[in-house]
Design a protein around this motif. Structure first.
Motif, PDB file in Angstrom:
ATOM      1  N   VAL A 159      -1.005   4.938  13.959  1.00 54.48           N
ATOM      2  CA  VAL A 159      -0.814   4.246  12.686  1.00 54.48           C
ATOM      3  C   VAL A 159      -1.832   3.116  12.542  1.00 54.48           C
ATOM      4  O   VAL A 159      -2.455   2.949  11.496  1.00 54.48           O
ATOM      5  CB  VAL A 159       0.622   3.695  12.570  1.00 54.48           C
ATOM      6  N   ARG A 160      -2.044   2.373  13.602  1.00 55.13           N
ATOM      7  CA  ARG A 160      -3.003   1.262  13.526  1.00 55.13           C
ATOM      8  C   ARG A 160      -4.414   1.757  13.234  1.00 55.13           C
ATOM      9  O   ARG A 160      -5.192   1.074  12.560  1.00 55.13           O
ATOM     10  CB  ARG A 160      -2.985   0.456  14.828  1.00 55.13           C
ATOM     11  N   ALA A 161      -4.739   2.958  13.717  1.00 54.37           N
ATOM     12  CA  ALA A 161      -6.072   3.517  13.486  1.00 54.37           C
ATOM     13  C   ALA A 161      -6.343   3.711  11.994  1.00 54.37           C
ATOM     14  O   ALA A 161      -7.483   3.592  11.539  1.00 54.37           O
ATOM     15  CB  ALA A 161      -6.229   4.841  14.227  1.00 54.37           C
ATOM     16  N   VAL A 162      -5.295   4.009  11.242  1.00 55.40           N
ATOM     17  CA  VAL A 162      -5.447   4.189   9.787  1.00 55.40           C
ATOM     18  C   VAL A 162      -5.961   2.905   9.148  1.00 55.40           C
ATOM     19  O   VAL A 162      -6.713   2.943   8.168  1.00 55.40           O
ATOM     20  CB  VAL A 162      -4.103   4.606   9.148  1.00 55.40           C
ATOM     21  N   TYR A 163      -5.574   1.772   9.714  1.00 59.40           N
ATOM     22  CA  TYR A 163      -5.941   0.471   9.165  1.00 59.40           C
ATOM     23  C   TYR A 163      -6.972  -0.222  10.061  1.00 59.40           C
ATOM     24  O   TYR A 163      -6.928  -1.431  10.286  1.00 59.40           O
ATOM     25  CB  TYR A 163      -4.695  -0.383   8.979  1.00 59.40           C
ATOM     26  N   SER A 164      -7.895   0.581  10.568  1.00 60.56           N
ATOM     27  CA  SER A 164      -9.045   0.092  11.349  1.00 60.56           C
ATOM     28  C   SER A 164      -8.641  -0.631  12.630  1.00 60.56           C
ATOM     29  O   SER A 164      -9.359  -1.530  13.104  1.00 60.56           O
ATOM     30  CB  SER A 164      -9.949  -0.800  10.481  1.00 60.56           C
ATOM     31  N   ASP A 165      -7.503  -0.240  13.213  1.00 54.28           N
ATOM     32  CA  ASP A 165      -7.086  -0.678  14.546  1.00 54.28           C
ATOM     33  C   ASP A 165      -6.922  -2.178  14.721  1.00 54.28           C
ATOM     34  O   ASP A 165      -7.049  -2.681  15.833  1.00 54.28           O
ATOM     35  CB  ASP A 165      -8.064  -0.162  15.610  1.00 54.28           C
ATOM     36  N   ALA A 166      -6.635  -2.883  13.654  1.00 56.61           N
ATOM     37  CA  ALA A 166      -6.423  -4.325  13.787  1.00 56.61           C
ATOM     38  C   ALA A 166      -5.207  -4.737  12.964  1.00 56.61           C
ATOM     39  O   ALA A 166      -5.162  -4.500  11.756  1.00 56.61           O
ATOM     40  CB  ALA A 166      -7.663  -5.091  13.329  1.00 56.61           C
ATOM     41  N   LEU A 167      -4.251  -5.348  13.628  1.00 55.69           N
ATOM     42  CA  LEU A 167      -3.006  -5.733  12.962  1.00 55.69           C
ATOM     43  C   LEU A 167      -3.259  -6.714  11.821  1.00 55.69           C
ATOM     44  O   LEU A 167      -2.582  -6.658  10.784  1.00 55.69           O
ATOM     45  CB  LEU A 167      -2.061  -6.352  13.993  1.00 55.69           C
ATOM     46  N   VAL A 168      -4.252  -7.561  11.980  1.00 60.58           N
ATOM     47  CA  VAL A 168      -4.542  -8.569  10.957  1.00 60.58           C
ATOM     48  C   VAL A 168      -4.948  -7.920   9.625  1.00 60.58           C
ATOM     49  O   VAL A 168      -4.809  -8.528   8.564  1.00 60.58           O
ATOM     50  CB  VAL A 168      -5.652  -9.532  11.456  1.00 60.58           C
ATOM     51  N   ASN A 169      -5.414  -6.679   9.677  1.00 62.58           N
ATOM     52  CA  ASN A 169      -5.800  -5.976   8.452  1.00 62.58           C
ATOM     53  C   ASN A 169      -4.615  -5.695   7.537  1.00 62.58           C
ATOM     54  O   ASN A 169      -4.793  -5.367   6.357  1.00 62.58           O
ATOM     55  CB  ASN A 169      -6.503  -4.663   8.788  1.00 62.58           C
ATOM     56  N   LEU A 170      -3.414  -5.808   8.072  1.00 62.25           N
ATOM     57  CA  LEU A 170      -2.200  -5.587   7.287  1.00 62.25           C
ATOM     58  C   LEU A 170      -1.402  -6.870   7.084  1.00 62.25           C
ATOM     59  O   LEU A 170      -0.242  -6.821   6.679  1.00 62.25           O
ATOM     60  CB  LEU A 170      -1.314  -4.537   7.965  1.00 62.25           C
ATOM     61  N   LYS A 171      -2.036  -7.996   7.355  1.00 60.00           N
ATOM     62  CA  LYS A 171      -1.305  -9.274   7.298  1.00 60.00           C
ATOM     63  C   LYS A 171      -0.681  -9.513   5.924  1.00 60.00           C
ATOM     64  O   LYS A 171       0.514  -9.833   5.821  1.00 60.00           O
ATOM     65  CB  LYS A 171      -2.234 -10.437   7.657  1.00 60.00           C
ATOM     66  N   ILE A 172      -1.459  -9.359   4.847  1.00 61.11           N
ATOM     67  CA  ILE A 172      -0.884  -9.637   3.528  1.00 61.11           C
ATOM     68  C   ILE A 172       0.127  -8.561   3.134  1.00 61.11           C
ATOM     69  O   ILE A 172       1.039  -8.820   2.351  1.00 61.11           O
ATOM     70  CB  ILE A 172      -1.961  -9.814   2.439  1.00 61.11           C
ATOM     71  N   GLY A 173      -0.019  -7.362   3.691  1.00 62.76           N
ATOM     72  CA  GLY A 173       0.976  -6.322   3.451  1.00 62.76           C
ATOM     73  C   GLY A 173       2.291  -6.649   4.133  1.00 62.76           C
ATOM     74  O   GLY A 173       3.370  -6.456   3.561  1.00 62.76           O
ATOM     75  N   LEU A 174       2.210  -7.174   5.344  1.00 64.03           N
ATOM     76  CA  LEU A 174       3.417  -7.590   6.065  1.00 64.03           C
ATOM     77  C   LEU A 174       4.083  -8.768   5.357  1.00 64.03           C
ATOM     78  O   LEU A 174       5.308  -8.826   5.245  1.00 64.03           O
ATOM     79  CB  LEU A 174       3.060  -7.961   7.512  1.00 64.03           C
ATOM     80  N   GLU A 175       3.276  -9.707   4.861  1.00 63.79           N
ATOM     81  CA  GLU A 175       3.831 -10.847   4.121  1.00 63.79           C
ATOM     82  C   GLU A 175       4.517 -10.379   2.836  1.00 63.79           C
ATOM     83  O   GLU A 175       5.576 -10.898   2.461  1.00 63.79           O
ATOM     84  CB  GLU A 175       2.712 -11.832   3.790  1.00 63.79           C
ATOM     85  N   THR A 176       3.909  -9.383   2.189  1.00 61.35           N
ATOM     86  CA  THR A 176       4.506  -8.847   0.957  1.00 61.35           C
ATOM     87  C   THR A 176       5.793  -8.095   1.262  1.00 61.35           C
ATOM     88  O   THR A 176       6.781  -8.209   0.522  1.00 61.35           O
ATOM     89  CB  THR A 176       3.509  -7.912   0.245  1.00 61.35           C
ATOM     90  N   LEU A 177       5.793  -7.328   2.348  1.00 62.66           N
ATOM     91  CA  LEU A 177       7.007  -6.623   2.758  1.00 62.66           C
ATOM     92  C   LEU A 177       8.120  -7.620   3.042  1.00 62.66           C
ATOM     93  O   LEU A 177       9.274  -7.420   2.621  1.00 62.66           O
ATOM     94  CB  LEU A 177       6.724  -5.779   4.002  1.00 62.66           C
ATOM     95  N   GLN A 178       7.791  -8.693   3.730  1.00 62.85           N
ATOM     96  CA  GLN A 178       8.789  -9.727   4.022  1.00 62.85           C
ATOM     97  C   GLN A 178       9.358 -10.302   2.724  1.00 62.85           C
ATOM     98  O   GLN A 178      10.572 -10.523   2.607  1.00 62.85           O
ATOM     99  CB  GLN A 178       8.136 -10.828   4.862  1.00 62.85           C
ATOM    100  N   LYS A 179       8.494 -10.511   1.748  1.00 62.34           N
ATOM    101  CA  LYS A 179       8.924 -11.046   0.462  1.00 62.34           C
ATOM    102  C   LYS A 179       9.856 -10.072  -0.256  1.00 62.34           C
ATOM    103  O   LYS A 179      10.890 -10.459  -0.805  1.00 62.34           O
ATOM    104  CB  LYS A 179       7.702 -11.342  -0.414  1.00 62.34           C
ATOM    105  N   ILE A 180       9.503  -8.789  -0.234  1.00 62.99           N
ATOM    106  CA  ILE A 180      10.313  -7.776  -0.905  1.00 62.99           C
ATOM    107  C   ILE A 180      11.677  -7.637  -0.239  1.00 62.99           C
ATOM    108  O   ILE A 180      12.708  -7.518  -0.910  1.00 62.99           O
ATOM    109  CB  ILE A 180       9.580  -6.419  -0.923  1.00 62.99           C
ATOM    110  N   LEU A 181      11.697  -7.687   1.078  1.00 56.75           N
ATOM    111  CA  LEU A 181      12.952  -7.541   1.810  1.00 56.75           C
ATOM    112  C   LEU A 181      13.884  -8.735   1.597  1.00 56.75           C
ATOM    113  O   LEU A 181      15.097  -8.616   1.757  1.00 56.75           O
ATOM    114  CB  LEU A 181      12.674  -7.372   3.312  1.00 56.75           C
ATOM    115  N   ASN A 182      13.289  -9.872   1.219  1.00 59.75           N
ATOM    116  CA  ASN A 182      14.099 -11.085   1.010  1.00 59.75           C
ATOM    117  C   ASN A 182      14.059 -11.538  -0.445  1.00 59.75           C
ATOM    118  O   ASN A 182      14.231 -12.725  -0.737  1.00 59.75           O
ATOM    119  CB  ASN A 182      13.572 -12.214   1.910  1.00 59.75           C
TER     120      ASN A 182
END
Length: 209
Positions: A51-74
């Motif tokens: 899964v990480r390979a899809v996003y160029s193998d760096a977790l930071v590449n999904l940082k704003i996506g994770l922040e948005t997911l957190q916002k949606i969940l709350n």
């Protein structure tokens, strides 16, 4: 077999990242360039090693996506921008299900994605040429599936042809993440019944960014 909630959360963050970039484009006529690049590149890897390979193998590449997911969940009742993000995210999930049931559309999509490779030898993935080509894939393959995601924002911005192309390209990348989410065991029921687990996993991944 136990579900891998790290992979599920990462793929879901990819969907949410697309939703956020659509919102940015619709309201401000621009979006964060690096996450945009990451999402467009995710379209090219149809057989990733992880899964990480899809996003160029760096977790930071999904940082704003994770922040948005957190916002949606709350999300709070009456929070307009948050509700907009949730609507885009759910719309992308519905389109993924429609694509999943249409083998002809899947085959067409794969052919079109493959045809991008030669162009990328001469053009940057964020160039107007490539973004326009990806937008046309969305129009030709996804639009006929029967669900139109209603993008809301500043009317003058949404009438701009380059913004339209960017929005469609980002939506196609969001569907790619939704496909990945299903492949690793994601499902819409998790948003209702596993919300606390998704929240905890999202928080943990954000701490690692």
């Amino acid at each position: 077999m136990a579900k891998n909630y790290v992979d599920i959360t990462l793929a879901l963050a990819g969907v949410c990242q697309s939703a956020l970039l659509v919102q940015q484009l619709a309201h401000h006529s621009k979006c964060d360039e690096h996450p945009f690049r990451i999402l467009l590149h995710s379209l090219l890897d149809l057989k990733p090693t992880s899964v990480r390979a899809v996003y160029s193998d760096a977790l930071v590449n999904l940082k704003i996506g994770l922040e948005t997911l957190q916002k949606i969940l709350n999300i709070s009742v009456g929070e307009e921008r948050g509700a907009e993000l949730a609507r885009y995210t759910l719309g992308l999930m519905v389109l993924e299900r429609k694509l999943n049931r249409n083998r002809s559309a899947q085959n067409k999509l794969c052919r079109y994605i493959g045809a991008l490779e030669p162009q990328l030898l001469h053009c940057d993935i964020l160039s107007e040429t490539i973004v326009s080509a990806i937008a046309h894939i969305y129009v030709d393959v996804i639009s006929p599936l029967g669900l139109r995601i209603q993008v809301t924002g500043v009317p003058a911005i949404l009438q701009n042809s380059q913004i339209k192309d960017k929005v469609r390209a980002v939506l196609l990348a969001g569907i790619r993440s939704a496909v990945l989410w299903q492949q690793v065991g994601g499902g819409r029921l998790q948003l209702m019944f596993s919300r606390r687990r998704l929240c905890a996993q999202t928080k943990q991944l954000l701490l690692q960014c």
